[in-house]
Design an enzyme around this catalytic site. Sequence first.
Site, PDB file in Angstrom:
ATOM      1  N   ASP A  41      27.375  38.131  46.841  1.00  0.00           N
ATOM      2  CA  ASP A  41      26.490  37.944  45.329  1.00  0.00           C
ATOM      3  C   ASP A  41      26.204  36.747  45.686  1.00  0.00           C
ATOM      4  O   ASP A  41      24.500  36.469  44.636  1.00  0.00           O
ATOM      5  CB  ASP A  41      27.633  37.893  44.326  1.00  0.00           C
ATOM      6  N   SER A  53      33.286  35.666  52.160  1.00  0.00           N
ATOM      7  CA  SER A  53      34.011  36.692  50.905  1.00  0.00           C
ATOM      8  C   SER A  53      33.150  37.552  49.884  1.00  0.00           C
ATOM      9  O   SER A  53      31.651  36.977  50.004  1.00  0.00           O
ATOM     10  CB  SER A  53      34.987  35.696  49.404  1.00  0.00           C
ATOM     11  N   LYS A  54      33.512  37.864  49.523  1.00  0.00           N
ATOM     12  CA  LYS A  54      32.802  39.033  48.714  1.00  0.00           C
ATOM     13  C   LYS A  54      31.253  38.057  47.423  1.00  0.00           C
ATOM     14  O   LYS A  54      30.196  38.654  47.988  1.00  0.00           O
ATOM     15  CB  LYS A  54      33.116  40.553  48.007  1.00  0.00           C
ATOM     16  N   ARG A  55      32.280  36.870  47.171  1.00  0.00           N
ATOM     17  CA  ARG A  55      31.485  35.960  46.259  1.00  0.00           C
ATOM     18  C   ARG A  55      30.476  35.293  46.855  1.00  0.00           C
ATOM     19  O   ARG A  55      28.996  35.595  46.371  1.00  0.00           O
ATOM     20  CB  ARG A  55      32.160  35.128  45.423  1.00  0.00           C
TER      21      ARG A  55
END
Length: 507
Positions: free
Chosen positions: A266, A261-263
């Site tokens: 990050d 995921s994008k998380r």
Amino acid sequence: MSEVRVRFAPSPTGALHIGGVRTALYNYLFARQNGGKFILRIEDTDSSRFVPGAEQYIIDSFNWLGLTFDEGVHIPNEEGISYRQSERKPIYKRYADLLVDKGLAYIAFDTPAEIEVKRKEIANFQYDSTTRNAMKNSLTLSADEVKQRLTNKEQYVVRIKIDPGENIEINDLICGHVCINSSVLDDKVIWKSSDGLPTYHLANIVDDHLMRISHVIRGAEWLPSAPLHVLLYRYLGWADSMPQFAHLPLILKPDGNGKLSKRDGDRLGFPVFPLQWADPKTGEISTGYKEQGYLPEAIINFLALLGWNPGTEQEIFSLDELIHAFSFNRVSKSGAKFDIEKAKWFNHKYLQNKSNTEISLEFQQILSQKDIKAPLNYIEQIVALLKERISFVADMWEQSHYFFIAPTTYDEQVIRKRWKENMGNNLIEILHIIESVQPFDKTKAHDLTMDYIQQHELHLGHTMNCFRLALVGAAKGPDLFEIINLLGIEETKKRVLQAVSTIENKL
Ligand code: GLU
């Protein structure tokens, strides 16, 4: 095989995830391999999730990656066909009506609140053959009442009518034979009067049919929808020309636990989008592979091998080689772990193919942001010397700053370990020897220095390291005489004298 026509069909709900890029890439490779067409269709029927700018972002991303479409939302066509679903409203309505007329779909008036009540009443409620008779729809209401409600402009949805107890078979090009019993499927909403738009399922099938899509290549998250899609093809009378399915394995988090995921990006410090994305709602800016200094060809090579393998040891593939080598039977069935180190490795490899001038021009911009002006020719020589050590152009600074700015501090550890008594004098003597080589010649300077060290019984490692310390500030960098050659004898002299006075004053 009849004409290969494949599509990438993103919903413009935000930035394009790297997994979507891989899906598009596999579609592209398959299309090109078979002399087929690669189509970009925008699936924007869910107005609640529409994000302005997302469509353009998708187009910009593929332009950067160099993956070109043959037909699509951004390519004008003579027939005036739109590849944006929100512009094809009347088409879907026709097919929704057709299904209702044939008794293969029905109209349902249940409000969200009423459905919620049922959900509370019945455990694991789903709108299907076991519950539809207790609901407000054209199967339970009289024809007159349905007509009345429609005349009153009551909101309704069209639901597909799925008969239970039937095995739906799919022969997926990657997952193989998949069989699902229709009893587990619900009567999905396929069209809504509230916005006059179809849901994803109907729009997707109608468009794949009308656009004569031969192969549906998409992420594994769509596999559970495939049985419903098969039924829709059948209900619409298109079973004979149904595309073949190929569901791609998920891209997993680096530790393999769940979908990337994008998380995760990050949290672990890597991008998951091709280009920088400014979220129009939150204003949050997410960096992209491009901005991080990745080359599009490296990303393509990296993604191609994320879920597919050539069956050989070869890792570096040009786009043409990928087109040639790609095959569904070498796409893995299980998820592919994302590995950013591998992406960096590919970038390193592809960067080595760039000319020194190309890298230098880019590096020159980085330098000018630091208010450093240097002639291209000088930068090119430095790049030639250090290119092998970098994975990104931006790494050049870390590797070469001392070529542009003289050190003002010197690694304390090196001083402690190696700067022995009389080192200052020795370095100045060596400097004189090097200075005497006129015109400067790396090999000659090196040999004379070695002679001096030997004659005076100096410690080779200590002496050379301290000379390096004077020029670089640390025990790093390429061959010392290459550094001297590039800095020039004047600058070398200045640095040695400066280092000797700074370090010996401290001692
Ligand atoms: N619009 C869907 C998506 O956003 C497309 C799925 C498909 O390719 O059928 O992924």
